[in-house]
Design a protein around this motif. Structure first.
Motif, PDB file in Angstrom:
ATOM      1  N   ALA A  26      69.895  62.585  20.033  1.00  0.00           N
ATOM      2  CA  ALA A  26      69.687  62.536  21.410  1.00  0.00           C
ATOM      3  C   ALA A  26      68.681  61.483  22.009  1.00  0.00           C
ATOM      4  CB  ALA A  26      69.090  64.026  21.836  1.00  0.00           C
ATOM      5  N   GLY A  27      68.368  60.490  21.174  1.00  0.00           N
ATOM      6  CA  GLY A  27      67.441  59.631  21.477  1.00  0.00           C
ATOM      7  C   GLY A  27      66.368  59.800  21.697  1.00  0.00           C
ATOM      8  N   ARG A  28      65.563  61.075  21.266  1.00  0.00           N
ATOM      9  CA  ARG A  28      64.284  61.222  21.160  1.00  0.00           C
ATOM     10  C   ARG A  28      63.385  60.659  19.993  1.00  0.00           C
ATOM     11  NH1 ARG A  28      63.045  64.847  25.610  1.00  0.00           N
ATOM     12  NH2 ARG A  28      60.912  64.051  25.049  1.00  0.00           N
ATOM     13  N   VAL A  29      63.949  60.150  19.159  1.00  0.00           N
ATOM     14  CA  VAL A  29      63.031  59.242  18.095  1.00  0.00           C
ATOM     15  C   VAL A  29      62.903  57.651  18.398  1.00  0.00           C
ATOM     16  CG1 VAL A  29      63.118  58.672  15.497  1.00  0.00           C
ATOM     17  CG2 VAL A  29      63.847  61.056  16.267  1.00  0.00           C
ATOM     18  N   SER A  30      61.718  57.441  18.710  1.00  0.00           N
ATOM     19  CA  SER A  30      61.814  56.019  18.984  1.00  0.00           C
ATOM     20  C   SER A  30      61.773  55.059  17.855  1.00  0.00           C
ATOM     21  CB  SER A  30      60.413  55.618  20.087  1.00  0.00           C
ATOM     22  OG  SER A  30      59.398  56.075  19.102  1.00  0.00           O
ATOM     23  N   ALA A  31      61.099  55.293  16.889  1.00  0.00           N
ATOM     24  CA  ALA A  31      61.200  54.533  15.697  1.00  0.00           C
ATOM     25  C   ALA A  31      60.560  55.266  14.464  1.00  0.00           C
ATOM     26  CB  ALA A  31      60.153  53.296  15.778  1.00  0.00           C
ATOM     27  N   ILE A  32      61.092  54.726  13.236  1.00  0.00           N
ATOM     28  CA  ILE A  32      60.899  55.185  11.959  1.00  0.00           C
ATOM     29  C   ILE A  32      60.168  54.042  11.121  1.00  0.00           C
ATOM     30  CG2 ILE A  32      61.502  56.285   9.797  1.00  0.00           C
ATOM     31  CD1 ILE A  32      64.207  57.040  11.705  1.00  0.00           C
ATOM     32  N   PHE A  33      58.990  54.189  10.581  1.00  0.00           N
ATOM     33  CA  PHE A  33      58.147  53.277  10.014  1.00  0.00           C
ATOM     34  C   PHE A  33      58.227  53.891   8.506  1.00  0.00           C
ATOM     35  CE2 PHE A  33      56.850  52.853  14.019  1.00  0.00           C
ATOM     36  CZ  PHE A  33      57.018  51.462  14.343  1.00  0.00           C
ATOM     37  N   ILE A  34      58.399  52.705   7.427  1.00  0.00           N
ATOM     38  CA  ILE A  34      58.325  53.068   6.120  1.00  0.00           C
ATOM     39  C   ILE A  34      57.221  52.128   5.499  1.00  0.00           C
ATOM     40  CG2 ILE A  34      59.355  53.133   3.575  1.00  0.00           C
ATOM     41  CD1 ILE A  34      61.953  53.345   5.267  1.00  0.00           C
TER      42      ILE A  34
END
Length: 170
Positions: A26-34
């Protein structure tokens, strides 16, 4: 090195969990960091499609470490890229950074926590490791998502479910 300390399979499962969630779609995650054990910081674009097989995932990660980024097929942007530390410079300003910890003395239901903090930019820090605690001095608070020590992908499923419920994403 002890192979039990390095578990890319946990990262693979965690990425599959979040990237296939309705929340992400739905486009509600802006970024993921590892962040790796060696301190390498990776930014994952939410549009990235992670290979379903672990072997292909490992090949993709090796390519990322060799080339510093992986571009989309149409060269519109970088799906995965190595970025400079610290991670805090990449997080939204004034965000509430929440670490997940089975050992937290609080008793919180993740849905209630999300509902009570829905007016804030929430950043969740999930440990993708077989054992141990998250070591990040930038975390504002720690909460549990279960009375038992859940896996990283289980934590992410619960977070996504709570956010989807709060934002009525089905």
């Amino acid at each position: 090195m002890n192979p039990d300390d390095y578990r890319p399979d946990i990262v693979h499962q965690a990425l599959l969990a979040i990237l296939s969630s309705a929340l992400c779609l739905a486009g509600r995650v802006s970024a993921i960091f590892i962040r790796t054990g060696e301190g390498i910081l990776i930014k994952v674009d939410p549009q990235t499609r992670i290979p379903k097989t672990f072997g292909n995932f490992c090949n993709m990660m090796v390519e990322l470490l060799q080339k510093s980024s992986i571009k989309s097929k149409d060269n519109e942007g970088k799906l995965l890229k190595l970025i400079q530390n610290p991670v805090t410079q990449h997080l939204p300003a004034n965000s509430l950074k929440i670490g997940l910890s089975f050992n937290s003395p609080k008793t919180v239901k993740i849905r209630d926590f999300v509902a009570a903090n829905c007016d804030k930019n929430l950043v969740f820090v999930v440990g993708a490791m077989p054992h141990g605690n998250i070591d990040a001095d930038y975390i504002d608070d720690f909460i549990p998502v279960s009375g038992y020590p859940p896996s990283a992908d289980t934590c992410l499923y619960r977070i996504c479910d709570a956010l989807e419920s709060n934002w009525k994403i089905f």
